[in-house]
Structure formats: structure tokens, C-alpha cells
Enzyme design. Structure first.
Site, PDB file in Angstrom:
ATOM      1  N   CYS A  87      23.841  43.664  42.257  1.00 36.88           N
ATOM      2  CA  CYS A  87      24.413  45.056  43.399  1.00 36.88           C
ATOM      3  C   CYS A  87      23.571  45.007  44.045  1.00 36.88           C
ATOM      4  O   CYS A  87      23.805  46.042  45.591  1.00 36.88           O
ATOM      5  CB  CYS A  87      24.756  46.213  42.598  1.00 36.88           C
ATOM      6  N   CYS A 210      33.624  56.541  37.425  1.00 34.78           N
ATOM      7  CA  CYS A 210      33.080  54.791  37.501  1.00 34.78           C
ATOM      8  C   CYS A 210      33.569  54.394  39.600  1.00 34.78           C
ATOM      9  O   CYS A 210      34.238  54.581  39.906  1.00 34.78           O
ATOM     10  CB  CYS A 210      33.378  54.143  36.997  1.00 34.78           C
ATOM     11  N   SER A 211      31.964  54.080  40.309  1.00 38.82           N
ATOM     12  CA  SER A 211      32.623  53.000  41.413  1.00 38.82           C
ATOM     13  C   SER A 211      33.861  52.043  40.308  1.00 38.82           C
ATOM     14  O   SER A 211      33.474  51.597  39.690  1.00 38.82           O
ATOM     15  CB  SER A 211      31.927  52.338  41.988  1.00 38.82           C
ATOM     16  N   ILE A 213      36.498  48.344  41.275  1.00 32.90           N
ATOM     17  CA  ILE A 213      36.656  46.960  41.290  1.00 32.90           C
ATOM     18  C   ILE A 213      36.964  46.913  43.222  1.00 32.90           C
ATOM     19  O   ILE A 213      38.021  47.047  42.972  1.00 32.90           O
ATOM     20  CB  ILE A 213      37.412  46.453  40.849  1.00 32.90           C
ATOM     21  N   LYS A 332      31.723  55.331  44.642  1.00 27.94           N
ATOM     22  CA  LYS A 332      32.472  56.227  43.678  1.00 27.94           C
ATOM     23  C   LYS A 332      33.900  55.849  45.213  1.00 27.94           C
ATOM     24  O   LYS A 332      35.477  55.651  43.912  1.00 27.94           O
ATOM     25  CB  LYS A 332      31.828  57.709  43.549  1.00 27.94           C
ATOM     26  N   HIS A 336      33.183  49.047  46.237  1.00 24.59           N
ATOM     27  CA  HIS A 336      32.024  48.956  45.309  1.00 24.59           C
ATOM     28  C   HIS A 336      32.034  47.375  46.160  1.00 24.59           C
ATOM     29  O   HIS A 336      31.426  47.141  45.316  1.00 24.59           O
ATOM     30  CB  HIS A 336      31.154  49.652  44.372  1.00 24.59           C
TER      31      HIS A 336
END
Ligand SMILES: CC(C)(COP(=O)(O)OP(=O)(O)OC[C@H]1O[C@@H](n2cnc3c(N)ncnc32)[C@H](O)[C@@H]1OP(=O)(O)O)[C@@H](O)C(=O)NCCC(=O)NCCS
Ligand SMILES: [Zn+2]
Lengths: 388, 130
Positions: A87, A210-211, A213, A332, A336
Site C-alpha cells: 500500500c 475499513c477502507s 476495495i 476510508k 484506497h
């Protein structure tokens, strides 16, 4: 070393681009950056491209050449290099471009990042992302990315007593900012309840911790500061570039809820820029999960260890607070696309410093910082940028 | 995971065999063949771990990658082995009972299956001890 400036930025909308391919995305980001620098592609001397896992996500390797080709550079044979650090791939691509220009080897260099994550099924993307951790001794025994960060959260809450509500404030604040960012994937404001009632992913982290997909690409163009005025009235100077590494596996860290690589990269960056935390007007940190933002603002020294939950709940990291964090909406809310994130962070800080951030503008922004993490903290890139 | 890749590490995965540096006495699990403290002065030998440890931190995983054996939620933890090193593993217990500081011991269990009729991988998991 020469001074380096950012002279152009471009970013696609982040989200699920089911009708657009990997190459469509980076061509758009590159064109936007060239347009922004009022420059034609013939001036480009070299490219660095951050990409984590096109091999897993779209079964394509050899990304450096592919990007140069589709950006119209094949006949000019410019050097084009893929950079990978999970990342943090984008942050490292930017750093390589800065080093190339600072050293005098190249003049006009593109740093880009791209990821196309939604062409595979959810189980497959989760598994591909696990490659950012230790496949043999974390992934193989059942660790997932949300699971690893959940173990950081559990350790942090146990040690410092941060409440579940305080942690949720990170997501609420980032969605507020993202709702003011035209490129954001989830540009909707949310409440504490949205977070606290969302599906449990890995205890204590829920869906809204969570970020997501994401598909997306971003590009920036860097040049020697002395030439920057040829292209733009508002060059943004790179005041520091820093990078650090740590153990690949979370279980081998000195402290589970401190990212020592963030601490090291942050300190190196402040030293290089001869600045302190007080000089920073806003920072883009790597909030792949809400707990990651909590650790980041402490590890970079914006508040004391153990206090970031209260600091966030008190509004100190919101627009108008002591140190606005993730004005873009962060990973978020903005999304991402892993390889693109580090470059998008630079785009956001440049927009802020130029005064072009619209409804999320920080007043009188002079100096900004980016913080990009690979895996659970095995690689960290930190940059400081400033108005000239 | 391919067959060769898995078989290579069978002693380690099945029997918790790691390594130890006889120069400084530091234990390694997962095994290392190079001591980060002594570097080239280190001397690495195999070491069988007793399998007792303490939960440092944990989570309950609700959305897992397709291949894992556990149906439904499972407890994932970082465990500090009594000999010193920390490792990641699953703890077989009621998710509600998992807590930091819990004492655990190693057991031999099925970890994952490659596809519906694929190879079954075994390895080490942990269970609570009283
Ligand atoms: C959190 C996660 C597991 C959710 O995946 P999922 O359970 O497959 O979720 P789905 O894609 O089915 O989405 C369910 C719904 O929530 C929405 N959604 C998905 N992720 C979201 C998020 N992070 N925030 C807000 N909404 C989200 C979807 O749009 C969908 O809405 P809809 O039902 O109205 O269409 C997944 O996004 C993930 O793995 N995130 C972490 C990514 C990561 O590890 N990145 C690298 C970090 S370094
Ligand atoms: Zn040693």
C-alpha cells in the site's frame, strides 16, 4: 542536491470503475497531470509507477513499460520503472521521482500510482492484499488485513483504554471530509451509529472502520524548483522525503500498536525539512483502518501516545481543529486503490497548498505532510511539502 | 499454496520446530536462518518449542478468504511463546472467551483447503489451558 517542486497533479475519480480498464485509469490521471502543468508529454524524462499487485488483480505484470506505452512514450524510449511496497507503492514512487530530480539525473519526472481491484471476487482481493503481510507465517494461518489491524486495535484499546466510540469518530470525520471531495468513492456523511451498527469484519473493526476495495489512479509531475516557473505560477516545494522499514510480520514488532517505521520516517522528514509538528497545517495519514489513523497521528508526534482517541473525538483532527487530518476523506471515504493512494495524498496536499481544495480548504495552508504505510507498517514513506 | 512450498516447511508447521542462536541464546519462531542481533557471528540450530504461550492480542475474523478451514468466525491471535518469540496463529475457543493474557498450548489441526477437492494443509493451532 537540487530543490524539487511539484508542478502538476491529476487524479481519477476513485470507486468501482466496472466500465474502465487498468490502462484507461492511469492514462486519465497522467493526462490530467500534464494538463495541470500545461505541458506536453514530450518534456517527460522518466516515470515511476506505484502498483501493488496488478499480477493478482488484472494478471498483468511489466507495468512500467505498459504505462509508458499507453501514455504515448514508447517511441521516445524513456525509462519507466514500477515501484512496489504494497500500500506504500505510491509514496515510494513519488520518493524515487524526487530523488531522480534532486540528484540531477533527470529533469521532468512523472510519479504515478494505479490499482484496479474490483475485477476479482471479494475473497480473491482479500487474499491478494494478504501478500502485503507475511504470507507464510501470517496469511497462511488465517490472518487477513482487517484481522491484523484488528489485533493492533485490540492491543491499543487494552493498553490505553480508548473507547469504541472514540475510534468511530475517525470514520465520521473522514466521511465528512470525503463528502466535500469530488473524487471520493463514498462521499456521504455518516454518524457514529453508522459505524457502530455496521457489520463486524474483525472484532473490534466494523465495515465502516475499513477502507474499501477501489479502482483509481493518480499522477504528479516533479521538476527542479529552478525550472518550475516555466510551467506553473504555484509550484509546491518538496521540503522532505523520508522512508523507513520494519519487520514484515506484525508479531515481530517491538510494540504491536506503535509503527516504529512511522516514527523513524516522521523524525527523518522533520529533520530534513528543519520543521516541527507545529509547522504542519494539515496531514494526509494512512487510515487503511480507523485504528491506523489513531496510531499514525501519535507516531508522527501530533499527540501523545494513548491520547489520539480523545484528541479525535474532541475534533482536533477535523477541519478547523488543531491539525486537520485527512482532508481528502482519507482512505476510508475517498477510497484506497492501494498503489495510487500515496500519490493521491500528494495531490491533496498540493491542492490545499495552492488554495484549490474548495469546501475542504484549510485556511492559510503553508506546509503539509503525507504518510503512506505498506502492510501493517513494514514500509512507511513520509513527505513534507510547502508553498514557495 | 503449492505442494512443494508447503512440504518444505512441514517440520516447522507440524511440530513447532523453530531455531535458536547459540551465540546469544535468542529463539526464533517463525524460524530464521540468520540472527538479526549477532549477524554473521550467530550460530543457528533447530529448536523444538514446548508449545506453551500467552495471548498478546487477538481478533475474531468474520470475513475470511475462501480457503480457510474454519466454518464461520475464528479467533486469530498473536501468541508469545514461553521461550520468547511471538507468532500468529488461530486459537480454538468460543470467541467470547478469547482474551489478552490467556494461557494457550499448541495442537495439530487442519488449517486450510485449496479449493473444494484440493490439498488439505495441516499445521499448528492453539487451545486454552486452565
Ligand atoms: C471491509 C471489506 C471486507 C468489506 O468487503 P465486503 O464485505 O465484500 O463488502 P461488500 O463489497 O459486499 O460491500 C457491502 C456494502 O458496503 C459498501 N461498502 C463496502 N466497503 C465499504 C467501506 N469500506 N465503507 C463503506 N461502505 C462500504 C458497499 O458499497 C456495499 O454497499 P451496497 O450493499 O449498498 O452495494 C473490504 O472492503 C475490505 O477488505 N477492506 C479492506 C481493504 C484493505 O485491506 N486494504 C488494504 C489495507 S492496507
Ligand atoms: Zn544471536
Amino acid at each position: 542536491m537540487r530543490d524539487v517542486a511539484v508542478i502538476g497533479i491529476g487524479c481519477t475519480k476513485f470507486g468501482e470503475h466496472w466500465n474502465r480498464s487498468f490502462r484507461d485509469l492511469f492514462v486519465e490521471a497522467g493526462s490530467l497531470a500534464l494538463e495541470d502543468a500545461k505541458m506536453s508529454g514530450e518534456k517527460i524524462d522518466a516515470m515511476y509507477v506505484g502498483n501493488m499487485s496488478a499480477g493478482r488483480f488484472v494478471e498483468q505484470e511489466h507495468i512500467g513499460a505498459l504505462i509508458a506505452d499507453y501514455a504515448g512514450m514508447a517511441s521516445r524510449h524513456i525509462p519507466s520503472t514500477r515501484v512496489e511496497a504494497a500500500c506504500a507503492s505510491g509514496g515510494l514512487a513519488f520518493r524515487q521521482a524526487v530523488i531522480a530530480v534532486a540528484s540531477g539525473m533527470e529533469d521532468i519526472v512523472v510519479a504515478a500510482g494505479v490499482e484496479k481491484m474490483t475485477d476479482v471476487a471479494p475473497g480473491a482481493s482479500t487474499d491478494a492484499l494478504t501478500g502485503a503481510a507475511d504470507r507464510e507465517w501470517e496469511g497462511f494461518v488465517g490472518a487477513t488485513f482487517p484481522g491484523l489491524y484488528a489485533m493492533i486495535a485490540q492491543d491499543y484499546m487494552h493498553k490505553y483504554g480508548m473507547t469504541r466510540e472514540q475510534l468511530a469518530h475517525v470514520a465520521v470525520k473522514n466521511h465528512y471530509n470525503g463528502a466535500r471531495n469530488p473524487i471520493a468513492q463514498f462521499p456521504s456523511e455518516i454518524t457514529l451509529d453508522t459505524v457502530l451498527k455496521s457489520t463486524m469484519v474483525a472484532d473490534p473493526l466494523r465495515l465502516f472502520d475499513c477502507s474499501p476495495i477501489t479502482d483509481g489512479a493518480a499522477a504528479v509531475i516533479v521538476a527542479p524548483l529552478e525550472r518550475a516557473k516555466e510551467f506553473t505560477d504555484t509550484p509546491i516545494k518538496v521540503l522532505a522525503t523520508a522512508q523507513a522499514s520494519d519487520s514484515i510480520a506484525l508479531h515481530d514488532r517491538r510494540d504491536i500498536s506503535t509503527l516504529d517505521a512511522s516514527v523513524a520516517a516522521g523524525q527523518r522528514a522533520f529533520k530534513m525539512a528543519k520543521l516541527t509538528q507545529k509547522d504542519i497545517n494539515m496531514v494526509e495519514v494512512h487510515d487503511c483502518f480507523s485504528i491506523a489513523e489513531i496510531c499514525a497521528i501519535e507516531d508522527l508526534g501530533f499527540c501523545k501516545k494513548g491520547t489520539a482517541g480523545k484528541f479525535t473525538a474532541d475534533g482536533e483532527t477535523a477541519l478547523g481543529g488543531k491539525i486537520p487530518v485527512n482532508t481528502s476523506g482519507g482512505l476510508k471515504s475517498c477510497g484506497h486503490p492501494v498503489g495510487a493512494t500515496g500519490i493521491k495524498q500528494v495531490c491533496e496536499i498540493v491542492q490545499q497548498l495552492r488554495g484549490e481544495a474548495g469546501k475542504r480548504q484549510v485556511d492559510n495552508a503553508k506546509v503539509g505532510m503525507t504518510h503512506n504505510v505498506g502492510g501493517t507498517g513494514a514500509t512507511v514513506a513520509v513527505h513534507i511539502l510547502g508553498r514557495v | 499454496m503449492t505442494v512443494a512450498r508447503f512440504w518444505r516447511k512441514i517440520p516447522q508447521r507440524y511440530n513447532l520446530i523453530g531455531t535458536k542462536c547459540t551465540t546469544c541464546g535468542r529463539h526464533f519462531f517463525p524460524p530464521r536462518t540468520f540472527c538479526p542481533d549477532c549477524r554473521r557471528n550467530g550460530k543457528i540450530v533447530d529448536h523444538k518449542f514446548a508449545g506453551l504461550g500467552t495471548v498478546v492480542t487477538y481478533t475474531v475474523i468474520m470475513t475470511e478468504p475462501d480457503q480457510f478451514a474454519s466454518p464461520g468466525p475464528y479467533v486469530l491471535a498473536i501468541i508469545k511463546l514461553d521461550e520468547g518469540p511471538q507468532m500468529t496463529s488461530q486459537v480454538i475457543c468460543d470467541p467470547k472467551e478469547a482474551k489478552i493474557g490467556m494461557r494457550v498450548k499448541s495442537v495439530f489441526r487442519k488449517i486450510a483447503t485449496d479449493g473444494e477437492s484440493g490439498i488439505i494443509h495441516y499445521g499448528t493451532k492453539f487451545v486454552p489451558v486452565e
